[in-house]
Design an enzyme around this catalytic site. Structure first.
Site, short mmCIF file in Angstrom:
data_model
loop_
_atom_site.label_atom_id
_atom_site.label_comp_id
_atom_site.label_asym_id
_atom_site.label_seq_id
_atom_site.Cartn_x
_atom_site.Cartn_y
_atom_site.Cartn_z
N ARG A 121 0.82 -1.24 0.00
CA ARG A 121 0.00 0.00 0.00
C ARG A 121 0.84 1.27 0.00
O ARG A 121 0.38 2.34 0.39
CB ARG A 121 -0.97 0.02 1.17
CG ARG A 121 -2.00 -1.09 1.11
CD ARG A 121 -3.32 -0.69 1.70
NE ARG A 121 -4.30 -1.73 1.48
CZ ARG A 121 -4.56 -2.72 2.32
NH1 ARG A 121 -3.91 -2.78 3.47
NH2 ARG A 121 -5.45 -3.62 2.04
N LYS A 143 4.58 11.77 -11.25
CA LYS A 143 3.68 11.01 -12.13
C LYS A 143 4.29 9.64 -12.35
O LYS A 143 5.46 9.53 -12.72
CB LYS A 143 3.50 11.72 -13.47
CG LYS A 143 2.50 12.85 -13.42
CD LYS A 143 2.22 13.38 -14.82
CE LYS A 143 1.21 14.52 -14.79
NZ LYS A 143 1.00 15.14 -16.11
N GLU A 185 12.64 19.06 -24.08
CA GLU A 185 11.89 19.36 -22.84
C GLU A 185 12.50 20.56 -22.11
O GLU A 185 11.81 21.25 -21.37
CB GLU A 185 11.84 18.13 -21.93
CG GLU A 185 11.15 16.91 -22.52
CD GLU A 185 9.62 16.88 -22.33
OE1 GLU A 185 9.05 17.84 -21.78
OE2 GLU A 185 9.02 15.87 -22.75
N LYS A 227 10.00 23.23 -13.20
CA LYS A 227 9.06 22.12 -12.99
C LYS A 227 8.64 22.06 -11.52
O LYS A 227 7.46 21.87 -11.21
CB LYS A 227 9.67 20.78 -13.43
CG LYS A 227 8.70 19.65 -13.18
CD LYS A 227 8.66 18.59 -14.21
CE LYS A 227 7.47 17.66 -13.96
NZ LYS A 227 7.45 16.48 -14.76
N GLU A 237 -2.55 18.37 -11.30
CA GLU A 237 -3.01 18.87 -12.61
C GLU A 237 -4.52 19.11 -12.62
O GLU A 237 -5.24 18.67 -13.51
CB GLU A 237 -2.63 17.85 -13.68
CG GLU A 237 -2.45 18.47 -15.05
CD GLU A 237 -1.78 17.51 -16.03
OE1 GLU A 237 -0.69 16.99 -15.72
OE2 GLU A 237 -2.36 17.32 -17.10
N ARG A 242 -0.31 22.80 -13.94
CA ARG A 242 0.60 21.72 -14.33
C ARG A 242 0.37 21.32 -15.79
O ARG A 242 1.29 20.85 -16.46
CB ARG A 242 0.41 20.51 -13.41
CG ARG A 242 1.40 19.40 -13.72
CD ARG A 242 1.52 18.37 -12.64
NE ARG A 242 2.55 17.42 -13.02
CZ ARG A 242 3.11 16.55 -12.22
NH1 ARG A 242 2.73 16.48 -10.96
NH2 ARG A 242 4.05 15.72 -12.65
N ASN A 246 2.42 20.12 -20.42
CA ASN A 246 2.07 19.26 -21.55
C ASN A 246 2.22 19.98 -22.89
O ASN A 246 1.79 19.45 -23.93
CB ASN A 246 0.62 18.75 -21.41
CG ASN A 246 0.46 17.90 -20.16
OD1 ASN A 246 1.40 17.23 -19.73
ND2 ASN A 246 -0.72 17.93 -19.55
N HIS A 249 2.70 18.18 -26.19
CA HIS A 249 2.46 16.75 -25.97
C HIS A 249 1.20 16.24 -26.67
O HIS A 249 1.14 15.06 -27.02
CB HIS A 249 2.38 16.46 -24.47
CG HIS A 249 3.72 16.44 -23.79
ND1 HIS A 249 4.55 17.56 -23.74
CD2 HIS A 249 4.40 15.46 -23.15
CE1 HIS A 249 5.65 17.24 -23.08
NE2 HIS A 249 5.60 15.99 -22.72
N HIS A 253 1.92 13.33 -28.94
CA HIS A 253 1.43 11.96 -28.74
C HIS A 253 0.81 11.41 -30.02
O HIS A 253 0.94 10.21 -30.31
CB HIS A 253 0.41 11.92 -27.59
CG HIS A 253 1.07 11.87 -26.24
ND1 HIS A 253 0.38 12.02 -25.06
CD2 HIS A 253 2.35 11.68 -25.88
CE1 HIS A 253 1.22 11.92 -24.04
NE2 HIS A 253 2.43 11.73 -24.51
N HIS A 267 10.15 10.21 -27.88
CA HIS A 267 9.17 11.08 -27.23
C HIS A 267 9.60 12.56 -27.30
O HIS A 267 8.82 13.43 -27.66
CB HIS A 267 8.99 10.64 -25.77
CG HIS A 267 8.12 11.56 -24.97
ND1 HIS A 267 6.77 11.67 -25.18
CD2 HIS A 267 8.42 12.45 -23.98
CE1 HIS A 267 6.26 12.57 -24.35
NE2 HIS A 267 7.24 13.05 -23.61
N1 GLY Z 1 5.67 15.64 -17.88
C1 GLY Z 1 4.54 16.40 -17.50
C2 GLY Z 1 4.28 16.42 -16.03
O1 GLY Z 1 5.07 15.88 -15.26
O2 GLY Z 1 3.28 16.95 -15.62
#
Ligand code: GLY
Length: 371
Positions: A121, A143, A185, A227, A237, A242, A246, A249, A253, A267
């Protein structure tokens, strides 16, 4: 040395950026080492380069080091590899108070973070990113994810690491193409809300790619600080903050989906081309000048990166690309939030983008490249 902090209340943590930290790893990791032993997840390529040195240092400090190796490559972000990691951790007697160490690029960080978030958990984990993309983006922010048959990163959790240790010297063995993919990035942070940093990238980008120590460190520190600030404002987000991360992206994508999410288009390369497309689409809507898109394209081209659908190897028409976008996990109420720009350093979330208009725009981009 640069020590940054991500402010998330009880989940706050430090991010240390320092060349050579992997040579003093047991000192840096000592707060996270319990019961005289450590549990590590890495991939076959990264382990070959870095594990012998790490294991030897831990051994000389009297710390047992257990390593689980995952096959290198995005295909390992799967239910099967997640299950293998969990089984291995349980077999090693992982306890809730243990910290799991993720040594590798984005795949290892995402997979280890996910495993750490669910085993017993939830255990703590530490990120030691070994690619430029992981150092400036995926290792920070919590993430975690795996891919499934339905798409990329569709299953995962928010689970913050307890510490991120970034050693720019590990990038010495990174292939140049992976450096360029990570660099996209970095440029992203200038485009989001820091126009002077975009200017800096135009001047120093080649030095970053050549791994010149001070430029590389400055690029990493500036990116991680941006960041950390953005994630600190909107961890999950939910506030359009946040989501700025993106940028490039949604287009990216779709390009990755068309090219098979693999080596044909990395990517970071998809994100770079996606950011050019976001600027070109913004110009089509009269939000910014076409010259802003030309300026980004010129910089990425000078860095030997693709900036058009054709250069990215994308042949699908606008309707097919938009169809890929419709499977995006951010799709709500039949539309997608798009990251558009009022200029360099002025990204915002636009909620009224018509996907049919995006499809027409992408067809126009195909025609423009053919002219
Ligand atoms: N790579 C986008 C984020 O971490 O929100």
């Amino acid at each position: 040395m640069a020590q940054l902090n991500i402010a998330l209340g009880q989940r706050s943590y430090d991010i240390l950026v320092e060349a050579g930290t992997l040579d003093r790893i047991s000192d840096h990791l000592s707060p996270w080492i319990k019961r005289g032993r450590t549990l590590w997840i890495s991939d076959s390529q990264v382990a070959r380069h870095h594990w012998p040195k790490i294991e030897a240092q831990l051994a000389s400090a009297g710390i047992a080091a257990h390593l689980h190796i995952v096959p290198a490559g995005e295909a390992s972000k799967s239910w099967a590899e997640l299950a293998r990691i969990i089984d291995w951790l349980l077999e090693k007697g992982v306890e809730r108070s243990d910290t799991i160490f993720a040594l590798g690029g984005g795949m290892i960080g995402d997979l280890t973070g996910f495993a750490a978030s669910i085993v017993k958990r939830g255990c703590e984990f530490v990120q030691i990113p070994t690619t430029l993309l992981a150092q400036v983006d995926s290792s920070v922010g919590g993430k975690t994810a795996i891919n499934t048959a339905a798409g990329k990163n569709l299953v995962g959790t928010f689970h913050q690491p307890r510490f991120v240790l970034i050693d720019p010297l590990v990038l010495a063995t990174l292939p140049p193409r992976e450096m360029r993919a990570g660099y996209a990035e970095i440029v992203k942070y200038g485009l989001i809300d820091d126009a002077p940093f975009f200017d800096w990238c135009e001047t120093h980008g080649q030095n970053v790619l050549a791994r010149q120590a001070s430029s590389l460190k400055q690029a990493i520190v500036t990116s991680v600080a941006a960041k950390a600030r953005i994630v600190g404002e909107d961890e999950r987000e939910t506030k359009d903050r946040r989501a700025l991360l993106n940028l490039g992206h949604t287009f990216g994508h779709a390009l990755e989906a068309d090219t098979g999410f693999g080596d044909r288009l990395l990517h970071g390369e998809a994100v770079g081309t996606g950011m050019v497309l976001a600027l070109r689409y913004s110009a089509r809507r009269g939000l910014c000048a076409p010259s802003d898109a030309d300026r980004l394209a010129a910089h990425l081209t000078a860095c030997n990166m693709p900036t058009t659908l054709a250069a990215a190897g994308v042949t699908a028409d606008g309707a097919a690309l938009v169809d890929h976008m419709r499977h995006d996990k951010k799709m709500t109420g039949g539309t997608l939030p798009f990251l558009l720009l009022r200029g360099i350093g002025q990204t915002f979330v636009c909620h009224d983008v018509d996907l049919d208009d995006v499809a027409q725009f992408l067809d126009q981009e195909h025609r423009r490249a053919a002219e």
